[in-house]
Design a protein around this motif. Structure first.
Motif, short mmCIF file in Angstrom:
data_model
loop_
_atom_site.label_atom_id
_atom_site.label_comp_id
_atom_site.label_asym_id
_atom_site.label_seq_id
_atom_site.Cartn_x
_atom_site.Cartn_y
_atom_site.Cartn_z
N GLU A 169 16.74 28.85 -6.29
CA GLU A 169 17.59 28.79 -5.11
C GLU A 169 18.49 30.03 -5.07
OE1 GLU A 169 18.05 24.55 -3.57
OE2 GLU A 169 19.67 24.88 -4.98
N GLY A 212 14.47 26.62 -2.84
CA GLY A 212 15.57 26.06 -2.06
C GLY A 212 16.41 27.17 -1.46
N LEU A 233 13.59 22.24 -2.31
CA LEU A 233 14.85 21.51 -2.44
C LEU A 233 15.60 21.80 -1.15
CD1 LEU A 233 16.77 19.76 -4.06
CD2 LEU A 233 17.47 21.75 -5.37
N GLY A 235 18.67 21.14 1.56
CA GLY A 235 20.03 20.65 1.76
C GLY A 235 20.23 20.20 3.20
N GLY A 236 20.75 21.11 4.02
CA GLY A 236 21.12 20.78 5.41
C GLY A 236 20.03 20.05 6.19
C1 PEP Z 1 20.58 23.01 -1.54
O1 PEP Z 1 21.61 22.37 -1.38
O2 PEP Z 1 19.99 22.95 -2.61
C2 PEP Z 1 20.10 23.81 -0.43
C3 PEP Z 1 19.04 24.55 -0.61
O3 PEP Z 1 20.80 23.74 0.76
P1 PEP Z 1 20.30 24.30 2.19
O4 PEP Z 1 18.91 23.81 2.41
O5 PEP Z 1 21.27 23.73 3.18
O6 PEP Z 1 20.34 25.79 2.12
#
Ligand code: PEP
Length: 252
Positions: A169, A212, A233, A235-236
């Protein structure tokens, strides 16, 4: 060649009351198509784990937690142990998320202790690693990722090697709307797998490496088509059933 089942994991972060979590879980369950090949996991906040676990009963979606402390029990006010998470129905625990590193001071050593405790409790850790924008601009991405990976996986018991999931990430891509291009992500993830070959030997071939960082329905398919991207992975985009379901569909 070893086939790795894609994992689409939703990290709900500090969002959703119990009621909201129940509604979202039901919507995801209702929207899942039959014959799904990818594994799906959701990681609600601690307070909603029980509610979501009840909704998921009998389904194929697995439950995860967003963090854990490394001790099993004791005078650690505010902390939650992996044993408690197993008891709550979790299968996965995210460790080393950049928001934990940034806001709560989790060091590589802390992350390693958490990862070992999660394994010890019979759960599967998702180890998050990734560089900041400054580190990328200074061409330190591979250096940073290698250090986080080596220190995060230190003293890994041989019998646990197969159980670890890695999430690459890039910090600059989390919650920013900026996404690594498929080739940028593939380059780092191929490097991670080559390092894993040194660290955990043959288990590297079956280890799932997720990407991610602002994964959306629009970019999911191209990211997931890369040979070393074994899931996402999210998040939003995992906070709304329609976008999360579209990402799941993109995984096939
Ligand atoms: C995360 O929280 O691991 C993430 C990747 O967030 P987002 O998808 O919002 O960037």
């Amino acid at each position: 060649m070893i086939e790795r089942q894609l994992l689409i994991a939703g990290n709900w972060k500090m969002h959703k009351t119990q009621g909201e979590a129940r509604v979202l879980t039901r919507e995801i369950l209702r929207g899942l198509s039959y014959g799904l090949r990818a594994e799906v996991m959701v990681a609600p906040p601690y307070t909603a784990l029980a509610a979501v676990a009840a909704e998921l009963k009998g389904s194929t979606i697995t439950l995860g937690a967003q963090d854990a402390f490394w001790e099993q029990q004791g005078a650690y006010t505010g902390a939650i142990s992996p044993v408690m998470l197993a008891d709550a129905g979790c299968h996965y625990v995210i460790v080393g998320h950049s928001e934990r590193r940034q806001h709560f001071g989790d060091s590589n050593r802390d992350v390693n202790r958490k990862l070992l405790a999660v394994l010890d409790a019979g759960l599967t850790p998702i180890l998050c690693i990734g560089e900041t924008i400054e580190e990328r601009q200074a061409e330190k991405t591979l250096l940073v990722v290698a250090e986080q990976l080596k220190e995060g996986l230190a003293q890994l018991p041989a019998g646990s090697r197969e159980r670890v999931v890695i999430a690459y990430e890039p910090v600059w891509a989390i919650g920013t709307g900026l996404t690594a291009t498929p080739s940028q992500a593939q380059e780092v993830q191929a490097f991670i797998r080559s390092l894993l070959r040194e660290l955990i030997d043959q288990a590297a071939e079956s280890t799932r490496i997720l990407y991610g960082g602002s994964v959306t329905p629009d970019n999911a398919a191209s990211l997931l088509s890369q040979p070393d991207i074994d899931g996402a992975l999210v998040g939003g985009a995992s906070l709304k059933s329609d976008s999360f379901l579209k990402i799941i569909t993109a995984a096939g």
